[in-house]
Design an enzyme around this catalytic site. Structure first.
Site, PDB file in Angstrom:
ATOM      1  N   THR A 217      -2.777  12.493  -6.663  1.00  0.00           N
ATOM      2  CA  THR A 217      -2.785  13.930  -6.951  1.00  0.00           C
ATOM      3  C   THR A 217      -1.434  14.323  -7.538  1.00  0.00           C
ATOM      4  O   THR A 217      -1.353  14.932  -8.612  1.00  0.00           O
ATOM      5  CB  THR A 217      -3.065  14.723  -5.665  1.00  0.00           C
ATOM      6  N   GLY A 236      -8.522   5.021  -3.002  1.00  0.00           N
ATOM      7  CA  GLY A 236      -8.384   6.447  -3.258  1.00  0.00           C
ATOM      8  C   GLY A 236      -6.989   6.864  -3.680  1.00  0.00           C
ATOM      9  O   GLY A 236      -6.040   6.072  -3.701  1.00  0.00           O
ATOM     10  N   HIS A 237      -6.866   8.156  -3.984  1.00  0.00           N
ATOM     11  CA  HIS A 237      -5.600   8.674  -4.501  1.00  0.00           C
ATOM     12  C   HIS A 237      -4.498   8.650  -3.443  1.00  0.00           C
ATOM     13  O   HIS A 237      -4.732   8.839  -2.265  1.00  0.00           O
ATOM     14  CB  HIS A 237      -5.771  10.091  -5.069  1.00  0.00           C
ATOM     15  N   ASN A 238      -3.282   8.357  -3.911  1.00  0.00           N
ATOM     16  CA  ASN A 238      -2.065   8.348  -3.097  1.00  0.00           C
ATOM     17  C   ASN A 238      -2.046   7.260  -2.030  1.00  0.00           C
ATOM     18  O   ASN A 238      -1.222   7.292  -1.111  1.00  0.00           O
ATOM     19  CB  ASN A 238      -1.821   9.720  -2.451  1.00  0.00           C
ATOM     20  N   SER A 256      -4.469   8.647   0.615  1.00  0.00           N
ATOM     21  CA  SER A 256      -3.206   8.839   1.334  1.00  0.00           C
ATOM     22  C   SER A 256      -3.008   7.900   2.511  1.00  0.00           C
ATOM     23  O   SER A 256      -2.161   8.147   3.377  1.00  0.00           O
ATOM     24  CB  SER A 256      -3.069  10.293   1.807  1.00  0.00           C
TER      25      SER A 256
END
Length: 342
Positions: A217, A236-238, A256
């Protein structure tokens, strides 16, 4: 072609039998032909080895008494891999850019790069030396790829992705697509959260076919050096993945999460978001990790728990039909006794 002695020298093993024996290739026990060398990894393979047509074998020291001709070595699987590389070396590609490739502005590349047909390269892309880009690859703006990396057909590297040295990405992977970020509005709709970060892939990473690694993000989604990712993995993101991890097919890691070094996630593992997985942890097949794990954890089950505990639960679950039958019998006897007392 190579002699048994030459192959033994290559893998630093001990020759057993005729060192001058000429070998033309390497194959599995069931498909090997005369003149080829094959692998006996353990005693379980002995019946197949006795039936094999192979002329020589790679085998561990504890199987010496079976009088196989070949190479005796402590780690036969590693030797087998090295000999495979000897007979099937990595293909070399001619330097050059195919005329059908579309190249954006500000493109930079080092010596020895190969760019195949129908490749799209956006603006300000930078390639190191010896980079191989196979047909149909899409490389968006501001992507950087390090020395001696190879991007196989139909991979998509989205804008801003950073790829290290000696990285191998298999066909169909998408690196740097938007993370799955939405906020629910007052009227029940879903507002997309802009995904403006990037993905960073460090050195010596291998990424399997149809893997998806989402851009952050903000900031970075990071894959640490030496990590190997099997086919059909979603990250997934981060997410931050440490060094030398193994992530097996159909594993999913939610956003995350921080994964330490040398972590193994077996097939179809599911990792919750915003948790931490400690160094040297092993998650067995289909393990569902819902909370953080300390280093050196060995877990399995849904939800994941210490492996020994989960095995006891699974064993007990297998006895449930018998236990239910016993409970029904006891209920019937209790009812009969209550009837007599009344």
């Amino acid at each position: 072609m190579a002699t048994l002695e030459e192959l033994a020298s290559l893998v630093k093993g001990k020759v057993v039998g005729d060192g001058k024996l000429e070998l033309t290739g390497v194959s599995g026990l069931d498909t090997a032909q005369p003149g080829e060398i094959s692998l006996i990894a353990s005693a379980k393979a002995l019946p197949a080895a006795r039936e094999s047509k192979a002329s020589a074998f790679i085998f561990p020291s504890n199987l010496r008494e079976f009088n196989f001709q070949g190479i005796e070595i402590d780690n036969p699987r590693m030797a087998f891999a090295q000999i495979l590389w000897y007979f099937y070396p990595k293909k070399k590609y001619a330097e050059g850019i195919h005329p059908s490739a579309v190249i954006g502005e500000g493109f930079q590349h080092g010596p020895g790069c190969h760019i195949g047909p129908l490749v799209f390269i956006g603006d300000r892309v930078k390639l190191g030396k010896g980079v191989v880009i196979h047909p149909g690859v899409v490389i968006q703006d501001d992507v950087e790829i390090g020395d001696d990396s190879e991007i196989r057909p139909n991979v998509v590297l989205c804008h801003g992705t950073k790829i290290g040295n000696r990285v191998l990405i298999h066909p169909g992977a998408v690196i740097g697509g938007d993370g799955f970020g939405f906020e629910k509005t007052s009227d029940g709709r879903h507002l997309k959260v802009p995904q403006v970060g990037c993905v960073v892939i460090e050195d010596d990473v291998e990424i399997g076919s149809n893997v998806t690694i989402d851009r952050a993000t903000t900031g970075q989604t990071l894959i640490g050096a030496g990590t190997k990712i099997d086919n059909l993995v979603q990250i997934g993101h981060n997410v931050k993945v440490g060094k030398d991890c193994i992530m097996v097919a159909m594993t999913g890691v939610a956003g995350s999460t921080k994964i330490g070094d040398r972590v193994t996630l077996a097939g179809q593992s599911g990792i919750n978001g915003h948790i931490t997985i400690g160094d040297d942890t092993v998650v067995f097949v289909r393990g569902m990790v819902i909370s953080s794990l300390p280093p050196n954890s060995i877990v399995s089950g849904q939800p994941a728990r210490p492996h020994g505990e989960d095995m006891r639960i699974q064993a007990a679950a297998g006895k449930l039909p018998e236990l239910l039958k016993t409970i029904r019998q006891l209920e019937k006897r209790v009812a009969e006794l209550e009837g007599k007392l009344n």
